[in-house]
Design a protein around this motif. Structure first.
Motif: not given
Length: 770
Positions: A632-660
């Motif tokens: 298992e690689a939770p830190w890698t999963n975390l980096y992926y999620a942070e990268d996802f938020l950084n790159q795709m956050g502007h395509f998401m609703s404010p509520e979805d961004r906040k939850n993530l």
């Protein structure tokens, strides 16, 4: 005002002195100038319960006959040592100690402990008991607080042993102004008394004490003391002479009674009788040694205690002549003179360049030793110090007086500041008095060569012996790999052609820094500093990245070193096993965190362990191993999620961004402190939030494949870059059909790139190279 004293913390005896107008030894509570360096634990029966207390000094010596196994002697020889040190093992095999010596529980193989009343104590803690008594006795005698002190150490002590001495002083409530080499202290005592203004001498101090043999060559003139060179042997002293006599007595007794193995008969005694026998015979051997310095013969006898195999009494009664004593001692003296020659050769001196030889230490008064020194240097040069057992404490007191912020005017007794040239109260010329009867300055030098172990096994010399102090320089070393996040420096001294570890340094920096480091092999700048006490300080940073600073704490045999050794073993196992790239990457990040925690577990001043932090480290280590085993690689999963938020956050609703963002923060916290179960449960919640955006996840995966392709096959990278541009435009237009078509076309190639990366073998490296 609070006093600053000089302390000679000796192997056999210790002493304290104070300089005001003159320098005087401060008698202890028992009225003695010398305090035996002995610590005992006394347990006395009472009507209700027991009275428990530590005894130090003369009271401990007296109690030794009652409980020799609960009495610690010669603790100085164990300072900064490890249980498996060859010299420590030799001492144990020769039966030198009645008390128990063990590896320190929770420490590394480079640590050692002694046992009193069933409880472990470090050498620093035992030495602190001696120092605490000295300080308390001085407070009583001086009727004033004693806060500061100059503490002497053997000239040949390495950094680890000096650090242990400073830690012992801190435990005793003494703020160390300076760790002063013992022969330099003796030279200060001599120079202040003997030299006139304008007179200069080059002297050699020959210091043969209870546990160590020290040599130093110094040039003295008008309060200036310049160390030219140092040498000696930390395992030569009065204790070793006693042991030579003891072995002779055993041989003579065995021959007289036709017994093959006297030590075996001693071992067969009941524990209490054995301990008392050994304590008794050693005391009588020491008495005989002292007598043989002034008399032509001495007798050692122990009657009615030892028995042969048939149960018959076997008395020990051996007469030793001065001639026989000297024949036994001759190899010891030859070795001392060899070391003396080595010191002179090391600084390219001939004996003729030495103006005076000052002999200090109790064993220096042995006639054979004096004759050997006089034969080497000439009769007219050799001086046996009038107070060979007290000169070191006196020299330390003179320096303590010099280093104090303020002191009393020698004429009017009123306080003056250290920098004053004349007394503002009576006009006395303080500066002239300092030059005539004090210490203006000391130029210290390194006692040994300092080395660093490189990854290829070569030794890189950082500093040469006899280098003037303080010393500071910077070296450049290369990492082994651009993805390396742990750096392991191993430092050691060369002492009489033997390699002695002085501590390790683990440096780490977070994975979050990797974007700041390009693909070129990073370089590490190592700052190496040795102060006037010969103590080293190390710091490091990634070259060109001053914000990536790394730790500067040396491990010295205690819990930190043990934990670092365990961490290194874990890393080696992870490298040997087959794991996915991202799993190993996750383990590396946790190893970096663990290294940072380990560097905080030991108090740098007292050497005390933070046990609560140690427990957390054990827990983090266990979590890291469990996740590695589960792939298992939770830190890698975390980096992926942070990268996802950084790159795709502007395509998401404010509520979805906040939850993530909330779930990312939750996984961060659990990764830092949680159990495996808590980490995995939090990760699933994060995945649930990400799964609300399948198209955006595929787009981020495409980005990741592009980065991998740039690393593996840069020529092909534009292929992925074109798809990224087209999909980005389609997302902006909200053209669902175009997005699905483009992703369907490119995803097979994306998976090939990511599979290549996932199948790569990541090695966790921690060495350095030139």
């Amino acid at each position: 005002m609070s006093k600053a004293i000089g302390i000679d913390l000796g192997t056999t005896n210790s002493a304290a002195a104070l300089k005001t107008v003159d320098t005087r030894i401060i008698a202890n509570a028992e009225g003695e100038d010398l305090t035996p360096s002995v610590v005992s634990f006394q347990r006395k029966k009472r009507l209700i319960g027991h009275k428990k207390q530590f005894l130090v000094g003369r009271h401990a010596v007296n109690w030794m006959q009652q409980e020799p196994t609960n009495t610690i002697v010669s603790i100085k020889r164990l300072m900064g040592r490890g249980f498996h040190d060859p010299d420590v093992q030799r001492m144990l095999s020769e039966g030198r100690y009645n008390y128990k010596v063990t590896p320190l529980a929770g420490g590394s193989e480079h640590s050692v402990a002694v046992v009193l009343d069933g409880k472990e104590y470090t050498p620093e803690q035992i030495s602190a008991k001696i120092l605490d008594k000295i300080r308390a006795d001085c407070v009583t005698e001086l009727k004033d607080d004693v806060e500061y002190g100059v503490v002497t150490v053997p000239a040949y002590f390495n950094d680890k042993q000096k650090h242990a001495t400073r830690a012992a002083a801190a435990l005793a409530g003494i703020k160390v102004q300076r760790l002063l080499p013992e022969p330099t202290a003796a030279a200060i005592s001599f120079g202040v008394e003997e030299l006139d203004v304008g007179e200069g001498l080059t002297i050699l101090v020959f210091d043969l004490g209870g546990g160590t043999f020290d040599l130093a060559v110094l040039t003295i003139a008008d309060g200036q003391f310049i160390e030219q060179g140092k040498g000696g042997d930390m395992w030569m002293g009065g204790d070793d002479i006693d042991n030579l006599l003891l072995q002779h007595i055993y041989r003579e007794t065995a021959a007289e009674h036709e017994i093959e193995d006297i030590p075996a008969l001693i071992d067969a005694l009941p524990d209490v009788e054995k301990s008392r026998f050994l304590g008794d015979i050693r005391a009588k051997v020491e008495t005989a040694k002292i007598r043989l310095s002034t008399q032509t013969s001495a007798v050692v006898e122990i009657l009615g205690v030892l028995k042969d195999k048939d149960g018959d009494i076997l008395d020990i009664e051996v007469e030793i002549s001065r001639e026989r004593f000297e024949s036994i001692l001759q190899p010891f003296v030859d070795r001392a003179m060899e070391l003396t020659r080595n010191v002179l050769d090391g600084i390219n001196f001939e004996p003729e360049l030495i103006d005076r030889v000052i002999m200090v230490g109790g064993s220096s008064s042995i006639p054979l030793v004096i004759r050997a020194v006089r034969e080497f240097f000439g009769d007219d040069k050799v001086l046996l110090h009038e107070r060979p057992m007290l000169a070191i404490a006196e020299g330390a007191a003179i320096l303590a007086h010099r280093l104090a912020d303020s002191y009393e005017c020698p004429v009017c007794g009123k306080p003056v500041n250290q920098g004053d040239t004349t007394c503002s109260h009576c006009g006395f010329d303080l500066q002239a008095n300092l030059i005539a009867k004090g210490v203006v300055d000391i130029v210290h030098t390194t006692s040994h060569d300092y080395y660093l172990v490189l990854e290829d096994g070569d030794d890189y010399r950082l500093v040469e012996s006899n280098t003037p102090l303080p010393f500071h320089t910077q070296y450049e070393f290369k990492l082994l790999d651009s993805e390396q996040r742990l750096i392991h420096f191993q430092f050691y001294n060369m002492v009489n052609e033997k390699r002695e570890s002085i501590g390790d340094l683990w440096l780490s920096f977070n994975m979050g820094d990797d974007e700041e480091i390009d693909d070129a092999l990073p370089e590490v700048l190592l700052d190496f500093e040795i102060d006037s006490d010969n103590l080293i300080t190390v710091s490091a940073q990634i070259k060109g990245k001053p914000d990536i600073q790394v730790s500067r704490t040396l491990s010295r045999g205690k819990a930190d070193e043990r934990l670092f050794i365990e961490l290194r073993q874990s890393i080696d196992r992870a490298n040997q096993e087959e794991h996915k790239y991202y799993t190993t990457y996750d383990f590396l990040h946790r190893a970096v965190q663990i290294a940072e925690m380990i560097n905080r577990i030991i108090d740098p001043k007292t050497g005390e362990e933070n046990k609560a932090l140690g427990q957390k480290i054990e827990e983090r280590n266990q979590v890291a191993h469990q996740l590695l085993e589960k792939e298992e690689a939770p830190w890698t999963n975390l980096y992926y999620a942070e990268d996802f938020l950084n790159q795709m956050g502007h395509f998401m609703s404010p509520e979805d961004r906040k939850n993530l963002e909330i779930e990312i923060d939750n996984l961060k916290k659990q990764n830092e402190t949680g159990t495996v179960e808590q980490i995995m449960a939090t990760r699933e919640k994060l995945f649930a939030e990400l799964d609300k955006h399948p198209v955006l996840q595929l787009f981020v995966t495409l980005h990741n494949a592009y980065e991998v392709c740039r690393e593996r096959d840069p020529v092909r990278a534009p292929y992925f870059e074109k798809y990224i541009q087209d999909i980005d435009l389609a997302l902006q237009r909200e053209d669902t059909l175009a997005i699905q078509r483009l992703l369907t076309e490119v995803m097979p190639e994306v998976h090939k790139e990511l599979d290549w990366k996932g199948n790569q073998k990541l090695r966790i490296l921690h060495g350095v190279q030139r």
